[in-house]
Scaffold this motif. Structure first.
Motif, short mmCIF file in Angstrom:
data_model
loop_
_atom_site.label_atom_id
_atom_site.label_comp_id
_atom_site.label_asym_id
_atom_site.label_seq_id
_atom_site.Cartn_x
_atom_site.Cartn_y
_atom_site.Cartn_z
N THR A 142 0.13 -1.44 -7.84
CA THR A 142 1.52 -1.56 -7.38
C THR A 142 1.94 -0.32 -6.61
O THR A 142 2.77 -0.41 -5.70
N LYS A 143 1.37 0.82 -6.96
CA LYS A 143 1.72 2.04 -6.24
C LYS A 143 1.23 1.96 -4.79
O LYS A 143 1.99 2.25 -3.85
N ALA A 144 -0.03 1.55 -4.60
CA ALA A 144 -0.57 1.43 -3.24
C ALA A 144 0.19 0.37 -2.45
O ALA A 144 0.46 0.54 -1.25
N ILE A 145 0.54 -0.72 -3.11
CA ILE A 145 1.30 -1.78 -2.44
C ILE A 145 2.65 -1.25 -1.98
O ILE A 145 3.06 -1.43 -0.83
N CYS A 146 3.36 -0.60 -2.89
CA CYS A 146 4.70 -0.09 -2.56
C CYS A 146 4.65 1.00 -1.50
O CYS A 146 5.54 1.08 -0.65
N ILE A 147 3.62 1.85 -1.54
CA ILE A 147 3.51 2.90 -0.53
C ILE A 147 3.29 2.29 0.85
O ILE A 147 4.01 2.59 1.81
N ASN A 148 2.31 1.42 0.98
CA ASN A 148 1.97 0.87 2.29
C ASN A 148 3.07 -0.04 2.84
O ASN A 148 3.49 0.11 4.00
N PHE A 149 3.54 -0.97 2.02
CA PHE A 149 4.58 -1.86 2.51
C PHE A 149 5.91 -1.12 2.65
O PHE A 149 6.72 -1.45 3.52
N GLY A 150 6.12 -0.11 1.80
CA GLY A 150 7.34 0.70 1.92
C GLY A 150 7.37 1.47 3.24
O GLY A 150 8.42 1.57 3.89
N LEU A 151 6.22 2.00 3.65
CA LEU A 151 6.15 2.68 4.94
C LEU A 151 6.37 1.70 6.08
O LEU A 151 7.02 2.02 7.08
N GLY A 152 5.83 0.49 5.93
CA GLY A 152 6.05 -0.52 6.95
C GLY A 152 7.53 -0.83 7.11
O GLY A 152 8.03 -0.94 8.24
N GLU A 153 8.24 -0.92 5.99
CA GLU A 153 9.68 -1.19 6.05
C GLU A 153 10.44 0.01 6.62
O GLU A 153 11.36 -0.15 7.42
N LYS A 154 10.04 1.20 6.22
CA LYS A 154 10.74 2.41 6.66
C LYS A 154 10.64 2.61 8.17
O LYS A 154 11.62 2.96 8.83
N TYR A 155 9.44 2.35 8.72
CA TYR A 155 9.21 2.62 10.14
C TYR A 155 9.21 1.36 11.00
O TYR A 155 8.94 1.44 12.21
N GLY A 156 9.50 0.23 10.38
CA GLY A 156 9.49 -1.01 11.17
C GLY A 156 8.12 -1.33 11.72
O GLY A 156 8.00 -1.88 12.82
N ALA A 157 7.08 -1.00 10.96
CA ALA A 157 5.69 -1.17 11.42
C ALA A 157 5.03 -2.32 10.67
O ALA A 157 5.35 -2.60 9.51
N PRO A 158 4.08 -3.02 11.32
CA PRO A 158 3.38 -4.11 10.64
C PRO A 158 2.43 -3.59 9.56
O PRO A 158 1.91 -2.48 9.65
N VAL A 159 2.24 -4.42 8.53
CA VAL A 159 1.32 -4.10 7.44
C VAL A 159 0.38 -5.28 7.26
O VAL A 159 0.82 -6.41 7.07
N ASN A 160 -0.92 -5.02 7.35
CA ASN A 160 -1.91 -6.07 7.15
C ASN A 160 -2.30 -6.16 5.68
O ASN A 160 -2.34 -5.15 4.97
N LEU A 161 -2.60 -7.36 5.23
CA LEU A 161 -3.30 -7.56 3.97
C LEU A 161 -4.75 -7.83 4.32
O LEU A 161 -5.06 -8.85 4.94
N ARG A 162 -5.63 -6.87 4.00
CA ARG A 162 -7.04 -7.07 4.33
C ARG A 162 -7.89 -7.03 3.07
O ARG A 162 -7.88 -6.05 2.32
N PHE A 163 -8.60 -8.09 2.85
CA PHE A 163 -9.50 -8.16 1.71
C PHE A 163 -10.84 -7.54 2.10
O PHE A 163 -11.50 -8.00 3.02
N ASP A 164 -11.21 -6.47 1.39
CA ASP A 164 -12.50 -5.83 1.64
C ASP A 164 -13.57 -6.57 0.84
O ASP A 164 -14.04 -6.13 -0.21
N ASP A 165 -13.98 -7.71 1.40
CA ASP A 165 -14.87 -8.64 0.68
C ASP A 165 -16.32 -8.45 1.08
O ASP A 165 -16.92 -9.28 1.75
N THR A 166 -16.90 -7.35 0.64
CA THR A 166 -18.28 -7.01 1.03
C THR A 166 -19.28 -7.20 -0.10
O THR A 166 -20.45 -6.89 0.07
#
Length: 557
Positions: A45-69
């Motif tokens: 939840t911390k990583a989610i809130c940091i990344n999506f929070g920055l997206g909201e703060k700066y009006g920037a897009p945020v991708n959901l990428r599954f690292d499925d290797t």
């Protein structure tokens, strides 16, 4: 604290510095990159809130990428659960992407690295490779295949891809520095043979990229500006940058990896391997068991998403790891539920109470408030009759002056109803009280406006009309472990610290309005705790789980 007055965390400082040095705000792009090999937990939840929070703060897009290797451990079930968790937390991603989308490009870049003398096929076992790496305090030993001809490595890599070799027969390694003090730089493996079907690509691939190779390059392909990850990847950053050097085009954004401290919460574990063991050994009922620290588990337990986000906001973004007291999380849960949960009456350890001077077939519907903390919550009607259920602990035959509940000869008010006075009891052959007899004051009804209704008594009890009572199964959840750091002791098995009292199931009664309760909706069982209707509920067996107790002695600084 207002957003504009809130001090910047160190990641925001980095971004602000980049913008001040000419980086275009339009090029800001973030991502949340989970591996679909388990359910997300409190640490994510911390990583989610940091990344999506920055997206909201700066009006920037945020991708959901599954690292499925790693097809050995990844499943579509986990992909679906992760998407549901992010949606429940209230975040929206720009694109849903997968590292497997880039398998062809990653392969082509690897081929070019072989041609450039930057990678080679090694025919040693993983155990031999590990042994040759030695330790940070001594030089490693070069593989006997490190300097094999480029054409030979190209041919072997092509055959690896075609599935001509068994698993473990060989691997592709980057040629970097076997004497580096950073063990990640000692010729890391880029590809291994895995003859396993992938949940998205099926049987197409017989070789799969290692996480370190796929992760940074995927960031680059997506033109992520700031790649944010937990502190455990700090030593991987030189490798992240080295790999990026091999493919970087000066005309594109060069992604920047930065690390923040992961979040550890007392009485919880966040190792996927250990969480998997809890599920596999039936210590819990599944990944979404309400005792699990998974987002799915917390959702099922009734935690409001805003409470989790407020908790993350209070914890903040730090560079050093520390242990966060679970009571802080519980504080925000209670704070949110106090404002939003509908107050209802339920009895979890019932004893019958008969009002001897109330009409035998009498029935009335009394008005009671839904939530005194919400002026728009309104009120509802609850049934009252001659026979009621109250909590067994709310009555004693004899008690001192500091017992403000019901006792023989004592008076209490029934919530939103009348003042009663206990007179006598019936007991069974074991001396257990089976029935309490009391008299009521008909002029003392709450809200009637009479002088009698205004007189004060020290105790107020919740109750349920026996005639209208709704049978319910009540699950009383407690912490899953008995110690704040169950996996801190290397000598001990964390399973030894499982709390045998983490779940108690009792049968109780509730007011009839709960027949219409929605799954997941928050309720306060008055004087008992916060509860939510569980998905296990059926028309024949309504199940309510305790989200949190009422009392909270913890006050955040």
């Amino acid at each position: 604290m207002d957003e504009e007055k809130k001090p910047l965390n160190f990641i925001e400082h980095i971004i602000e510095e980049d913008l001040a040095n000419g980086f275009s705000k339009d090029q800001l792009r973030f991502r949340f990159p989970p591996e679909p090999n388990g359910y997300l937990h409190i640490g994510h939840t911390k990583a989610i809130c940091i990344n999506f929070g920055l997206g909201e703060k700066y009006g920037a897009p945020v991708n959901l990428r599954f690292d499925d290797t790693n097809p050995e451990k990844e499943e579509q079930e986990f992909v679906d659960a992760i998407k549901a968790d992010i949606k429940w937390l209230g975040f929206t991603y720009d694109k849903e992407l997968y590292a497997s989308d880039y398998f062809e490009q990653l392969h082509d870049w690897a081929v070019q690295m072989i041609k450039d003398g930057k990678a080679y096929v090694d025919e040693q076992t993983s155990e031999e490779i590990t042994a040759q790496r030695k330790s940070p305090f001594e030089d490693g030993i070069e593989s006997p295949y490190r300097n094999r001809p480029v054409e030979e490595s190209l041919e072997l890599f092509s055959k690896m891809k075609a599935g001509e070799f068994p698993e473990g027969a060989m691997s592709l390694r980057a040629k970097i520095d076997m004497c580096s003090p950073n063990m990640n730089m000692r010729d890391p493996v880029m590809y291994r043979i895995l003859r396993r079907p992938h949940h998205r690509t099926g049987d197409k691939w017989k070789i799969y990229p290692m996480y370190d190779w796929a992760h940074g390059q995927s960031d680059y392909i997506e033109q992520i500006s700031h790649s944010l990850c937990s502190l455990e990847f700090e030593n991987h950053r030189p490798l992240y940058d080295w790999y990026l050097d091999q493919v970087y085009d000066d005309n594109k954004v060069r992604n920047k990896q930065r690390e923040f401290a992961r979040m550890n919460v007392s009485y919880m574990i966040t190792s996927k391997r250990k969480l998997q063991r809890l599920v596999a050994e039936n210590a819990v009922t599944g990944w979404d068991d309400p005792r699990m620290p998974t987002i799915s588990g917390m959702r099922r337990l009734g935690y409001p998403p805003v409470a989790i986000k407020n908790f993350i906001d209070r914890v903040g973004v730090a560079k050093r790891e520390n242990l966060i007291d679970i009571q802080l999380l519980e504080f925000f849960v209670r704070e949110t539920l106090n404002k939003t949960a509908t107050r209802v009456m339920a009895v979890v350890d019932p004893v019958k109470l008969i009002i001897t001077n109330y009409p035998e077939n009498g029935e009335e519907w009394l008005e009671t408030e839904n939530n005194p903390e919400d002026e728009n919550a309104g009120s509802r009607q609850i049934p009252f009759s001659r026979e009621l259920y109250i909590e067994r602990e709310d009555f004693k035959e004899e008690a001192g002056n500091k017992f403000f509940r019901l006792k023989i000869g004592g008076e209490v008010r029934l919530k939103s109803a009348y003042i009663i006075k206990a007179e006598s009891v019936d007991k069974d052959e074991n001396g257990e009280i089976t029935t309490i007899y009391a008299a009521y004051d008909p002029k003392s009804r709450s809200g009637s406006g009479t002088e009698e209704s205004l007189r004060k008594v020290k105790g107020t009890l919740h109750w349920v009309s026996a005639q209208h009572a709704l049978p319910v199964e009540v699950r009383i959840y407690d912490r899953l472990f008995t110690t704040p750091q169950p996996d801190a002791e290397k000598e001990a098995d964390f399973m030894e610290f499982l709390n045998p009292e983490s779940l108690k199931i009792v049968k109780g009664f509730a007011e009839p309005s709960l027949a219409e309760a929605e799954t997941g909706a928050p309720y306060q069982f008055q004087r008992i705790g916060y509860f939510t209707k569980d998905r296990d509920s059926t028309a024949e067996n309504l199940v309510f789980s305790r989200t949190a107790t009422l009392k909270d002695s913890y006050k955040p600084e």
